[in-house]
Design a protein around this motif. Structure first.
Motif, short mmCIF file in Angstrom:
data_model
loop_
_atom_site.label_atom_id
_atom_site.label_comp_id
_atom_site.label_asym_id
_atom_site.label_seq_id
_atom_site.Cartn_x
_atom_site.Cartn_y
_atom_site.Cartn_z
N ARG A 393 -11.44 3.16 -4.62
CA ARG A 393 -10.78 2.27 -3.66
C ARG A 393 -9.41 1.82 -4.16
NH1 ARG A 393 -11.77 -3.48 -3.29
NH2 ARG A 393 -11.43 -4.30 -1.18
N MET A 394 -9.34 1.42 -5.42
CA MET A 394 -8.09 0.94 -5.98
C MET A 394 -7.09 2.07 -6.20
SD MET A 394 -8.11 -2.32 -6.20
CE MET A 394 -6.87 -2.72 -7.42
N THR A 395 -7.58 3.25 -6.54
CA THR A 395 -6.70 4.40 -6.70
C THR A 395 -5.98 4.71 -5.39
OG1 THR A 395 -8.00 5.40 -8.48
CG2 THR A 395 -6.60 6.87 -7.19
N GLY A 396 -6.74 4.74 -4.30
CA GLY A 396 -6.13 5.01 -3.00
C GLY A 396 -5.09 3.97 -2.63
N ALA A 397 -5.40 2.71 -2.89
CA ALA A 397 -4.46 1.65 -2.55
C ALA A 397 -3.20 1.73 -3.40
CB ALA A 397 -5.13 0.28 -2.72
N LEU A 398 -3.37 1.98 -4.71
CA LEU A 398 -2.20 2.03 -5.59
C LEU A 398 -1.31 3.23 -5.25
CD1 LEU A 398 -2.24 1.41 -9.43
CD2 LEU A 398 -0.61 2.92 -8.36
N ILE A 399 -1.91 4.37 -4.91
CA ILE A 399 -1.12 5.55 -4.54
C ILE A 399 -0.27 5.24 -3.31
CG2 ILE A 399 -1.29 7.86 -3.53
CD1 ILE A 399 -3.52 8.44 -5.53
N GLY A 400 -0.84 4.52 -2.34
CA GLY A 400 -0.08 4.15 -1.15
C GLY A 400 1.09 3.24 -1.47
N VAL A 401 0.83 2.23 -2.29
CA VAL A 401 1.89 1.28 -2.63
C VAL A 401 2.95 1.95 -3.51
CG1 VAL A 401 2.43 -0.86 -3.84
CG2 VAL A 401 0.37 -0.72 -2.42
N ALA A 402 2.52 2.69 -4.54
CA ALA A 402 3.46 3.33 -5.45
C ALA A 402 4.31 4.37 -4.73
CB ALA A 402 2.72 3.97 -6.62
N GLY A 403 3.70 5.09 -3.79
CA GLY A 403 4.47 6.07 -3.04
C GLY A 403 5.57 5.44 -2.22
N ALA A 404 5.27 4.28 -1.63
CA ALA A 404 6.28 3.58 -0.82
C ALA A 404 7.37 3.00 -1.71
CB ALA A 404 5.61 2.48 0.00
#
Length: 460
Positions: A393-404
């Motif tokens: 769950r946290m990996t998916g969220a961090l990838i979204g934020v870091a990508g942006a």
């Protein structure tokens, strides 16, 4: 309604009632289901996704080559041109997070069709309006609109992540990312072809080339992609990720890697013409080299992931930033000494190492949460299953934020060049800023993920 299961006959597997393609039974971790049903569907979705994302990256990068066409008759100084390449990066960064969330909200297939068609919003008016006499505010609006292509990467990665089993996600996402990144050199090759054949008087031909490709990407997505269950938007995960310091540390590192790649990709052609005007008197002279940097950076991205698998993501990222700092220092030295050969070597090394860093930083993100989940289980704070769910769950969220956040680095690179030329008449100050930024990144990587101590995360 489309239903796919291992026992579903092929004749019943492909009806598209009301034009919708939805898979209701999707079990990629089931070996038998994957072998008989899942793998062919996943591969088809992957290749179509790569094509659609590739076109999106090309549209996002249109202004990296368009500015080479804007001669004296347009009345735009170098600072104005760097601003034209900064605004697409800005909008692309802003759109990445909502594009990621759109996959779960609308379905991967449906959103890919919509996001592909949105590429027509900048491409059509560019094909009509790009000619001498067009106002600078109009050019700014057109440049900003190409930022819609920057969001396609995020939604494409979120969608393809749903199709593959855990053991194959890395390779599939690497292919998807690399194929998309290749859109940057591709559009520059298109620009080179237009410059070499029609000449610098016809910038509108570059977006015009992409109009049929955009339509083809939308049609291919409509006919060949599927919506699969499993994607969920969890606002709680995003809030929790925003409170986690690792989110912002990894976002900083991704600014240094992907932000450098996209920023240099947008700016390279302009910088070549400005730094070595005597060697590149015409746009076509610079265009011959402009695509080389993004091409090498795109092709080498999977190497970063492979090295991270073998040596550890943090170690590869640390030495990668050391190499980027050295590359920026070499570019600064070569620019001051007027040595074009050293300058080209230094700049191409920046593209190479930004590509490697893209792969290694992406590999660090799941490793961070796996390490923390393992530590929580060992300390008795979480059960294994709950810890695994939290890590995913946290990996998916961090990838979204870091990508942006990482995409905003493209803005910073172009603004740095703009301010440097405005204040000094050269890019030297920008190169000094890049050396300092990469030094901060390798210092942060070492102090957080490599420094010996009881709080060090094992396996990152």
């Amino acid at each position: 309604m489309r239903t796919l299961a291992p026992s579903t006959p092929p004749a019943e597997a492909a009806p598209a009632a009301a034009g919708r393609r939805r898979i209701d039974d999707w079990r990629p971790e089931d070996p038998e289901f994957w072998r008989t049903t899942g793998a062919p569907i996943a591969r088809r979705n992957l290749w179509i996704s790569i094509f659609a994302e590739h076109v999106g990256f090309s549209v996002w990068s249109l202004w990296s080559v368009t500015v080479l066409f804007l001669g004296p008759e347009y009345g735009i100084d170098p600072a104005g041109k760097f601003l034209l390449t900064a605004v697409p990066a800005a909008l692309g960064a802003v759109l990445r997070l909502p594009y990621t969330l759109a996959v779960a909200r609308f379905g991967g297939r449906n959103w890919t069709v919509v996001s592909a068609l949105l590429l027509l919003v900048p491409a059509v008016p560019m094909a009509v309006l790009l000619e001498p006499g067009v106002s600078y505010p109009t050019l700014m609006v057109l440049a900003c609109l190409t930022g819609v292509g920057g969001g396609n990467f995020a939604s494409s990665m979120a969608n393809i992540n749903l199709f593959f089993p855990q053991r194959l996600k890395g390779r599939a996402l690497g292919l998807n990312a690399g194929g998309g990144n290749l859109g940057v050199p591709a559009v520059q090759l298109v620009g080179l072809a237009v410059l070499a054949t029609a000449g610098a008087a016809y910038p509108r031909l570059v977006p015009a080339v992409y109009l049929p490709l955009i339509v083809l990407a939308a049609l291919a997505a409509a006919r060949g992609l599927d919506n699969v269950p499993g994607a969920r938007n969890e606002p709680g995960a995003l809030r929790e990720a925003a409170r986690d310091p690792h989110t912002w540390i990894m976002s900083l590192l991704y600014v240094g890697t992907f932000g450098s790649f996209i920023g240099f990709g947008f700016a390279f052609g302009q910088v070549l013409q400005l730094q070595f005007a005597e060697r590149f008197p015409t746009p076509v002279d610079a265009a011959w080299l402009t695509f080389l940097g993004p091409l090498t950076g795109s092709l080498i991205r999977p190497v970063g992931g492979h090295l991270a698998d073998r040596l550890g993501g943090a170690r590869v990222t640390f030495w990668n930033f050391v190499a980027m700092a050295a590359g920026a220092a070499l570019v600064l030295f070569a620019a001051r000494e007027r040595s074009f050969g050293l300058y080209l070597v230094g700049f191409l090394s920046l593209f190479v190492f930004s590509g490697i860093g893209n792969g290694s930083t992406y590999k660090m993100i799941p490793a961070i949460f796996r390490a923390r989940a393992t530590a929580a289980v060992d300390a008795g704070r979480r059960e294994a299953a709950a810890a695994e769910r939290w890590a995913v769950r946290m990996t998916g969220a961090l990838i979204g934020v870091a990508g942006a956040v990482g995409a905003s680095g493209g803005v910073l690179v172009n603004i740095a060049f703009r301010q440097s030329f405005l204040t000094q008449g050269s890019a030297d100050a920008a190169y000094v800023a890049f050396v300092a930024a990469y030094a901060v990144c390798f210092a942060v990587t070492w102090s957080v993920y490599l420094r010996p101590g009881p709080r060090r995360l094992a396996g990152v």
